[in-house]
Design a protein around this motif. Sequence first.
Motif, PDB file in Angstrom:
ATOM      1  N   PHE A 336      22.342   4.814  35.541  1.00 39.40           N
ATOM      2  CA  PHE A 336      21.819   4.745  36.919  1.00 39.40           C
ATOM      3  C   PHE A 336      21.307   3.358  37.272  1.00 39.40           C
ATOM      4  N   LYS A 337      20.850   2.572  36.270  1.00 36.94           N
ATOM      5  CA  LYS A 337      20.394   1.230  36.645  1.00 36.94           C
ATOM      6  C   LYS A 337      21.557   0.314  36.994  1.00 36.94           C
ATOM      7  N   SER A 338      22.686   0.439  36.276  1.00 32.68           N
ATOM      8  CA  SER A 338      23.847  -0.359  36.690  1.00 32.68           C
ATOM      9  C   SER A 338      24.278   0.061  38.078  1.00 32.68           C
ATOM     10  N   LEU A 339      24.268   1.383  38.318  1.00 34.78           N
ATOM     11  CA  LEU A 339      24.655   1.888  39.639  1.00 34.78           C
ATOM     12  C   LEU A 339      23.771   1.288  40.724  1.00 34.78           C
ATOM     13  N   ILE A 380      16.905   8.115  38.866  1.00 34.89           N
ATOM     14  CA  ILE A 380      15.829   7.332  38.259  1.00 34.89           C
ATOM     15  C   ILE A 380      14.483   8.017  38.478  1.00 34.89           C
ATOM     16  N   THR A 381      14.328   8.742  39.599  1.00 36.49           N
ATOM     17  CA  THR A 381      13.048   9.409  39.814  1.00 36.49           C
ATOM     18  C   THR A 381      12.970  10.734  39.059  1.00 36.49           C
ATOM     19  N   ASN A 387      20.882  12.969  35.846  1.00 34.27           N
ATOM     20  CA  ASN A 387      20.728  12.755  34.410  1.00 34.27           C
ATOM     21  C   ASN A 387      19.331  12.296  33.998  1.00 34.27           C
ATOM     22  N   GLY A 388      18.618  11.561  34.905  1.00 31.98           N
ATOM     23  CA  GLY A 388      17.292  11.093  34.523  1.00 31.98           C
ATOM     24  C   GLY A 388      16.364  12.241  34.172  1.00 31.98           C
ATOM     25  N   PHE A 389      16.564  13.362  34.848  1.00 34.84           N
ATOM     26  CA  PHE A 389      15.724  14.542  34.631  1.00 34.84           C
ATOM     27  C   PHE A 389      15.820  15.048  33.191  1.00 34.84           C
ATOM     28  N   ILE A 390      17.046  15.067  32.652  1.00 32.55           N
ATOM     29  CA  ILE A 390      17.262  15.673  31.335  1.00 32.55           C
ATOM     30  C   ILE A 390      16.456  14.919  30.275  1.00 32.55           C
ATOM     31  N   SER A 391      16.676  13.587  30.225  1.00 33.77           N
ATOM     32  CA  SER A 391      16.043  12.845  29.136  1.00 33.77           C
ATOM     33  C   SER A 391      14.535  12.817  29.322  1.00 33.77           C
ATOM     34  N   ALA A 445      33.914   1.447  41.222  1.00 32.70           N
ATOM     35  CA  ALA A 445      32.934   1.285  40.151  1.00 32.70           C
ATOM     36  C   ALA A 445      31.696   2.123  40.450  1.00 32.70           C
ATOM     37  N   LEU A 446      31.208   2.040  41.700  1.00 29.74           N
ATOM     38  CA  LEU A 446      30.002   2.786  42.051  1.00 29.74           C
ATOM     39  C   LEU A 446      30.239   4.281  41.929  1.00 29.74           C
ATOM     40  N   MET A 447      31.444   4.701  42.362  1.00 29.54           N
ATOM     41  CA  MET A 447      31.721   6.124  42.349  1.00 29.54           C
ATOM     42  C   MET A 447      31.757   6.652  40.921  1.00 29.54           C
ATOM     43  N   THR A 448      32.392   5.884  40.031  1.00 29.38           N
ATOM     44  CA  THR A 448      32.480   6.344  38.647  1.00 29.38           C
ATOM     45  C   THR A 448      31.093   6.469  38.038  1.00 29.38           C
ATOM     46  N   LEU A 449      30.237   5.459  38.310  1.00 27.25           N
ATOM     47  CA  LEU A 449      28.892   5.504  37.740  1.00 27.25           C
ATOM     48  C   LEU A 449      28.115   6.698  38.291  1.00 27.25           C
ATOM     49  N   ALA A 450      28.216   6.915  39.599  1.00 32.31           N
ATOM     50  CA  ALA A 450      27.497   8.027  40.209  1.00 32.31           C
ATOM     51  C   ALA A 450      27.997   9.353  39.655  1.00 32.31           C
ATOM     52  N   PHE A 451      29.315   9.435  39.493  1.00 30.45           N
ATOM     53  CA  PHE A 451      29.927  10.644  38.942  1.00 30.45           C
ATOM     54  C   PHE A 451      29.396  10.900  37.535  1.00 30.45           C
ATOM     55  N   ALA A 452      29.312   9.810  36.726  1.00 33.67           N
ATOM     56  CA  ALA A 452      28.816   9.957  35.354  1.00 33.67           C
ATOM     57  C   ALA A 452      27.378  10.454  35.369  1.00 33.67           C
ATOM     58  N   CYS A 453      26.577   9.948  36.322  1.00 35.36           N
ATOM     59  CA  CYS A 453      25.184  10.398  36.422  1.00 35.36           C
ATOM     60  C   CYS A 453      25.122  11.896  36.652  1.00 35.36           C
ATOM     61  N   VAL A 454      25.938  12.374  37.584  1.00 30.55           N
ATOM     62  CA  VAL A 454      25.898  13.797  37.925  1.00 30.55           C
ATOM     63  C   VAL A 454      26.409  14.641  36.766  1.00 30.55           C
ATOM     64  N   VAL A 455      27.502  14.162  36.145  1.00 29.92           N
ATOM     65  CA  VAL A 455      28.082  14.937  35.036  1.00 29.92           C
ATOM     66  C   VAL A 455      27.082  15.066  33.906  1.00 29.92           C
ATOM     67  N   LEU A 456      26.455  13.942  33.522  1.00 25.10           N
ATOM     68  CA  LEU A 456      25.473  13.989  32.438  1.00 25.10           C
ATOM     69  C   LEU A 456      24.293  14.878  32.820  1.00 25.10           C
ATOM     70  N   GLY A 457      23.996  14.936  34.094  1.00 22.11           N
ATOM     71  CA  GLY A 457      22.859  15.728  34.513  1.00 22.11           C
ATOM     72  C   GLY A 457      23.124  17.216  34.473  1.00 22.11           C
ATOM     73  N   ASN A 458      24.404  17.618  34.501  1.00 20.65           N
ATOM     74  CA  ASN A 458      24.696  19.038  34.544  1.00 20.65           C
ATOM     75  C   ASN A 458      25.321  19.579  33.266  1.00 20.65           C
ATOM     76  N   PHE A 459      26.091  18.747  32.586  1.00 21.85           N
ATOM     77  CA  PHE A 459      26.761  19.213  31.367  1.00 21.85           C
ATOM     78  C   PHE A 459      26.170  18.545  30.140  1.00 21.85           C
ATOM     79  N   TYR A 460      24.843  18.470  30.122  1.00 24.04           N
ATOM     80  CA  TYR A 460      24.200  17.750  29.022  1.00 24.04           C
ATOM     81  C   TYR A 460      24.250  18.544  27.724  1.00 24.04           C
ATOM     82  N   ILE A 461      24.312  19.865  27.815  1.00 16.82           N
ATOM     83  CA  ILE A 461      24.253  20.645  26.569  1.00 16.82           C
ATOM     84  C   ILE A 461      25.521  20.472  25.733  1.00 16.82           C
TER      85      ILE A 461
END
Lengths: 539, 193, 230, 113
Positions: A336-339, A380-381, A387-391, A445-461
């Motif tokens: 998310f910081k690169s994004l 980030i918040t 994804n920030g929520f999970i960690s 580039a932005l879309m891929t990063l944002a997509f990765a954020c959402v994916v990590l946030g939902n399929f973290y298990i």
Amino acid sequence: MMLYVPIALIFIPVFSALIIYLIKAQSIRYLAFVAQIAMTVLAILYYEAYTGQFADTFFVIGGWHERVGISLINDELSLSFVFLSLFIWWMVLIYTFNTGQNHRTFLFFLMFLQGVFLGLLQTNDLFNMFVFLELMTILVAILVVFKKAGDSFRAGIYYLLLNISGVMMFLIGIILIYFTFGTINVNSVQTVIAAGELVSGDEVALRFAYVLLMAGISVKAALFPVHSWLPKAHGVAMSAISGLLSGLVVKGGLYLFLRVNQMFAGANIDYALFFYIIGALTAVIGVMFALTQKDMKQVLAYHTISQVGIVMMGLSHYDPQTVYGGLLHIFNHALFKSLLFLGAGVIIKAYKTKKIKEIRGVMRTMPVVSIFMIIGMLSITGAPFFNGFISKSIIKYGIQDSGIKYWILFIVNIGTATSFIKMAQVFFGPKPMTIRLRSLEQRIALMTLAFACVVLGNFYIPISTGFFGVDVSHVSVFQWEAFFDYAVALIIGFCFYKLVIEKDPLTVRKIREFNLSFEMSNYLFVLYVAVMTVYFVLL
Amino acid sequence: MGNLDMLSLTAYALQVLLIIMAISIVVHKNNGTIIILITTFSLITASLYVINKAPDVAIAEVAIGSAIIPLIYVISISRQREFIVLDKAMDDFIIADNAFTGVGYVLLKRFTDFYHLELNICNDVRLCSLGAGRDQLLCEQTNVDLIVTKDDERNVYILKGKASSVLTYKLEAMARDYDNIEVVKFKDRDFGD
Amino acid sequence: MIKQLILIGLLGILFGVFFVSMQDIQELYNTFGKDYIAATGFADTGSRNLVTAILLDYRLFDSLFEAGILLIAVSGVIWISKHESQEKNAQFMLDKFKTPDLFVTFSRLVYPLMLAFGFYVIINGHVSPGGGFQGGAIIATAILILYYIDADKDTNIALIVTIEKILYIAILLVASLSLVSRGELFTNFFVIDASPDTKAIYLVLLNVMIGMKVALGLWTIFTAFLKEGR
Amino acid sequence: MNPLLTFVVILIGFYGLSTSSNIIKSVFCVTIIESGVILLFLNLGNLDGGVIPIIGDALPVGGIADPLPQALMITTIVIGSTVTALALMLCIKVFHHYGTVEWAEILSRESGK
């Protein structure tokens, strides 16, 4: 044959960088993508063949005795970092594809940095680590001053000199290690310490070496008293470079923190409390300065400091779950910081200013970019489903028992929410002009990063179990406490912003104008090393 | 026995000398003197490397540490005292009567002498032929500290410098007494990317 | 003043701990690496100078990146000092470069000697003190003397940098040649039982290439400083 | 004890870094620290005594000085010189941008002003 993949990962980017520098044709920049594809394929093949067996991943260059030659080693930790860095470099390469006239020189430094960073991740030799650290420092300093304008020169020299003095401490630590163990091979040293025959782990020399290594690493990771180079360097560099540095290169220090602690695992060094305090201070100080800034990139740069603090709060535990939380936060923060930095770059380029006050109406001028930016801000918040929520939740579960630790994290969360509420203002307001920057690469580039954020946030298990073998199923998004916590943080943050920050009182101005001079930074560095010495050696 | 003692005695003496050198480098104010000191420092370390049975390192130190690096220091410090002025007006502001006696030259000389700088005036034809619009670019991208131009209508000389530089402000304070000299400051155009 | 005193106190703590750890080091002092290299260094690498043996064989990987640092610094210094606008031949009215005649004569005398010494140091790197890095630095110093003789000497930086980069690629290739010839990466490309004289071919070759690269690199850095703002 | 005296040199370098107000001075101090570290490594490598690590057909009687630190320190010297060169080049640029090389004045200039 798989043994040679780590070497290939280091030298493919170095080689392509040299060729890009030598051949004077614009089309040569596609070579960077060819190299990137080759590296990605190799890394995936390597991961497919990876068994976790020591003999399969341990590779002594030149076939010499393992304690004399330089060796490379890979484990889950280094491999995950390798994939992360490949991903971030992909994004930065795509993002910068069509910007800047001096693209070849830029690509030369960028690709060389990639080779060096991958080397730093995989090396198993302390002096080799030092060489890569120095090389990284020089390359980053050059990349920070790359645009050769404005304040980049002072940021570059501040960064260079402060980091070199840190790395010198690291070298003194290596000296002590070498003469105690007769080798600088990380793995051998680890075995000797764990066996406890030659050394008991209570020797002053060993503990002092630990302190010195940690001192160097702290400078690289921008921990509290020696953080002052980060906002200067990351705030003035080109946005793509800022994203790369904040997202990834700072994590090099945190990675070394893990590796060195692994090395000293048998020495009974109780590092948890000390680094927890340092991490908490880093997080609070970072968020405090971020609240007062008016410059968009400065806000993001100070947030890197506070997020590094949060990561440190997770890593400084013996409980593997909490450490995993810190580790996961490294990855999430990288995304998310690169994004955020890359998105801020697009906005700054369009509005030709960095001041948050002067930017309004981004939602109307650049709707797509602002959606991605909002995803980054929610991450980030620590909003649920991102994804920030999970960690953050994993770290929160780990420190739940201790009241103070929990409240510090909560305060940092509120600060983060406040400053991003402030920053979210840029989206609203009237449309100021009819700028339409159509850059497909940057959006991809932005879309891929944002997509990765959402994916990590939902399929973290499944990701956690698949890659690290860590079960995080106790973290659930569908808990009313999670939403409640986030809502409370947002509300308090909003009130705090309206009541205090927006009025810009004297204290806020004082904090904003506070400038840590170079000699003071070094003074604090010496103080930090002395305190660490007293804590780890004398107590 | 005597031989060995002599060697270790020399080593101790050189070590103490090294500490003295290091302290004098740290406390000295004049950068020119420090270059001499750092060269000496480097030579002493090279001898200590030899005493510590490391001739390879000593050769590297002598060649790099006490030949190339001090030279780079000298160049760097001399460049840091330079105040480079690009004279675009090319009239009697700088050179009057075939000598450096113009009003502007006297002012600049007084200014640079006061702040211990070295005045360096440049009037390259190719640089001067660039339009006035590129003055700021020129100032930012090259090491030119000041550009002298003339406004013919008002008969005023305009000195253009960077707003980020402390020296421009100091010069402005000094040029206040002159009626026909104006100091213009370029603002930084730093947009991040 | 109080600040300075506290600082001295803090440094004093570090010194005290270092003092104690020195006692430890004397007890623990581990000579494994030294003994190993002393026993097998010559047989393994064919170099009588064990420092060269380490630099060019045991830890060649480090040396490659050491050369890489120089390469990066050269490119960086050139990039930072390069200007977009053309002011290459800017004339400075007050520039005075005048070297004393005695100095010029002396430099002319010393120049070939230093050059020869540099080559000697490079070529004999495996039997006597010296090697590529040291010899390269000496050659670079010798070239710098040329600037005393002729201050307006014109150097084609772009060409030198290109040669330097190509040399670096060549060093990488020579270093990895051993993968083809004996299945090990970054070591001598002759088999391990070859006679020391045979192995010396590799050592001299690599020393010469590294020496050239270092000399060109330092020369470029110096030229960039000299031409800075000119 | 030679290593202790060498460590004093390193500490003096750090003292200089924490008190110097001038960029050039800081670069000088980094050079001092670096030379000190190199000397410390060689001091410790020579702790047992021994001769120069160039061997003939047989090992010398008194043993040799440790060659590994020497090889590492050549690397450090090259690294140090390049860092110095880069820092000094940045120094020149900083001077022409800010008109001064004093840390306090440079850092107090507000950005974009």
